[in-house]
Design a protein around this motif. Sequence first.
Motif, short mmCIF file in Angstrom:
data_model
loop_
_atom_site.label_atom_id
_atom_site.label_comp_id
_atom_site.label_asym_id
_atom_site.label_seq_id
_atom_site.Cartn_x
_atom_site.Cartn_y
_atom_site.Cartn_z
N ASP A 161 0.82 -1.24 0.03
CA ASP A 161 0.05 0.22 0.06
C ASP A 161 0.95 1.17 -0.07
OD1 ASP A 161 -2.46 -1.48 -0.12
OD2 ASP A 161 -2.58 -1.24 2.14
N GLU A 162 2.01 1.32 0.73
CA GLU A 162 2.78 2.45 0.62
C GLU A 162 3.56 2.41 -0.80
OE1 GLU A 162 5.72 2.00 3.84
OE2 GLU A 162 4.15 1.88 5.67
N LEU A 163 4.02 1.60 -1.07
CA LEU A 163 4.47 1.53 -2.50
C LEU A 163 3.34 2.20 -3.32
CD1 LEU A 163 6.68 0.85 -4.69
CD2 LEU A 163 5.61 -1.39 -4.81
N ARG A 164 2.55 1.67 -3.51
CA ARG A 164 1.25 2.22 -4.38
C ARG A 164 1.21 3.90 -4.13
NH1 ARG A 164 -0.08 4.32 -7.71
NH2 ARG A 164 -1.85 4.10 -9.14
N GLN A 165 1.11 4.30 -3.04
CA GLN A 165 0.98 5.66 -2.78
C GLN A 165 2.30 6.45 -3.08
OE1 GLN A 165 0.04 6.41 1.55
NE2 GLN A 165 -1.78 4.67 1.17
N ALA A 166 3.49 5.96 -3.23
CA ALA A 166 4.73 6.46 -3.38
C ALA A 166 4.77 6.80 -4.87
CB ALA A 166 5.75 5.72 -3.06
N ASN A 167 4.31 5.55 -5.56
CA ASN A 167 4.40 5.76 -7.03
C ASN A 167 3.36 6.50 -7.53
OD1 ASN A 167 6.03 3.58 -7.65
ND2 ASN A 167 4.45 1.91 -7.69
N GLU A 168 2.16 6.67 -6.84
CA GLU A 168 1.34 8.01 -7.09
C GLU A 168 2.04 9.54 -6.93
OE1 GLU A 168 -2.80 9.48 -5.28
OE2 GLU A 168 -2.83 7.58 -6.13
N LYS A 169 2.69 9.48 -6.26
CA LYS A 169 3.79 10.86 -6.10
C LYS A 169 4.54 10.98 -7.10
CE LYS A 169 3.54 13.46 -3.30
NZ LYS A 169 2.76 14.94 -3.17
#
Length: 548
Positions: free
Chosen positions: A175-183
Amino acid sequence: MILGRFLRQHYRTLAGAALLSCASAASTVALLSHINRLASAGMHGPASRPLLLGILWLACLLATNALSQLLLARLGGSLVAQLRTELSRRFVAMEYEKLADRKHAVFGSLIEDVAAIAPLALVAPLLAYNLLLAVLYASYLATVSIALLGTLLLFLGTSLAASLALERVMRDRLDELRQANEKVFEYFRFIGEGKKEMSLNAARARQFSDELMLPAIGRARGLMVRAHAGLGLNEAWSMAVMYGSVFLIVYLGYAAFAMRQDTIVRFVIGAVFLGGPVSFIVSAGRQVAVGAASLRHLERVGLDADVDADANVPRAARRRTFESWRTIRLQGVCYSYPGSAAAKPTVGPVDLEIARGETIFIVGGNGSGKSTLLLLLTSLLRPHAGTIYLDDTPIETDLRSYRERFTGVFGDFFLFPHVLDAAGNRLSDERIEQLLRVLDLDAQVEAHEGELSRLALSTGQRKRLALLQCYAEDRDIFFFDEWAADQDVHFRDHFYRTLLPALKAGGKTVVAISHDDRYFHMADRVIALDAGRVVRAPSRDAVAALSS
């Protein structure tokens, strides 16, 4: 849920792929049994018989596997197309307010989430196939040795428990990875939209690269390494347990159970075959985990709710609640942007009434709330307090019909290449060329089958093309957010003294944000804002007196 609807829609194809997978599993077990009989008993009779039987089972295995893969390939293409269609439709139908500050989420979801979710549907038949295959292999091994099978299942059960525990830990990391990719996607958007500024300011380019983009990419890289390393360690652990269990079976078969060599050989061959489906089941956990993280991301973005049921209803079939309206009334309307200090309203409370056919100018300093008031008036932002009425009916009773009263040019407008009327039909080339002449653009732009030949113009000229789109829609209310600010002196004067009076003469209501005080007398009323509140609403005569 999007994925659930797809599975229900294509359940026959999925069932066919699952049945073919079962047939493939049966062929594989039959081939295993034939190999074991040949290895343990040797050949008896004609040498061609075991060869032909082996070729037969191999042909069955190849045919069922090939057909199953063809069905899954077809499903994969259909799923990716359907996901893109569904997500695009949902983004189009989503309220502006939800997406206003997360435009980068559109691209991330359409690219990354689709690629991650699609394998979830495709892995289902393969999981069913490998689970069935594992059960059949285990059943066969039970006929060889219950003791050795129990030993094998003990080790595999330990591996499965460890894998499940690790996947629960990896959920938060994914989940953290998906949010980081969005940034990262957000900063990629900056490259395109801020390229001119960065080309002129090398220091800005370095700051963007060194302090924003590269750290975001680095953070995403670190999370990706940790997440996929964890999933990879899970696979490595499972593989080591599988082969370690085979080794221990051979050792215990001789040392603890004193079994015959042919029994151990038959069991080992079956256990090696069992390793295939077990390895696939473990490795599929990576796809499932990544896909599930993308599904959770779509839920956070707000794309897992049902789309407005009216979104795809033909225009002719919609209600016409507000066709004969007379006034728009804002009563106690307040709005606060997320993160505003102490939840202080950015706009409001505002009490305002606009009569049909009026020409209204909204004035005020920077940050006074003019553009926000316009967004509230068009219902693209929903008031946090207060109500907007059309006549005496709250606009919420038929929001779509209310929005269809408006056409205009926002401050951050977007130009579409095709010129459409209010019903969504392409305007005739003759009508477009007529409007191009009115807007003094006929030398720069042409029309072909309703499409403009050129959009790369100056800001003022692009605003004229945006106005052309408004003329094509020909709706009740025209709004403009600082439209004349980028026009030359001649066309600015033409806008105020010719175009706006022509709209009024045609019965149109005009709401314009403006700083051109020398033209304020052209309005019926001037609405002044300060700190989000109406501070005065002088009459046209009063404005004329002030400007004289």
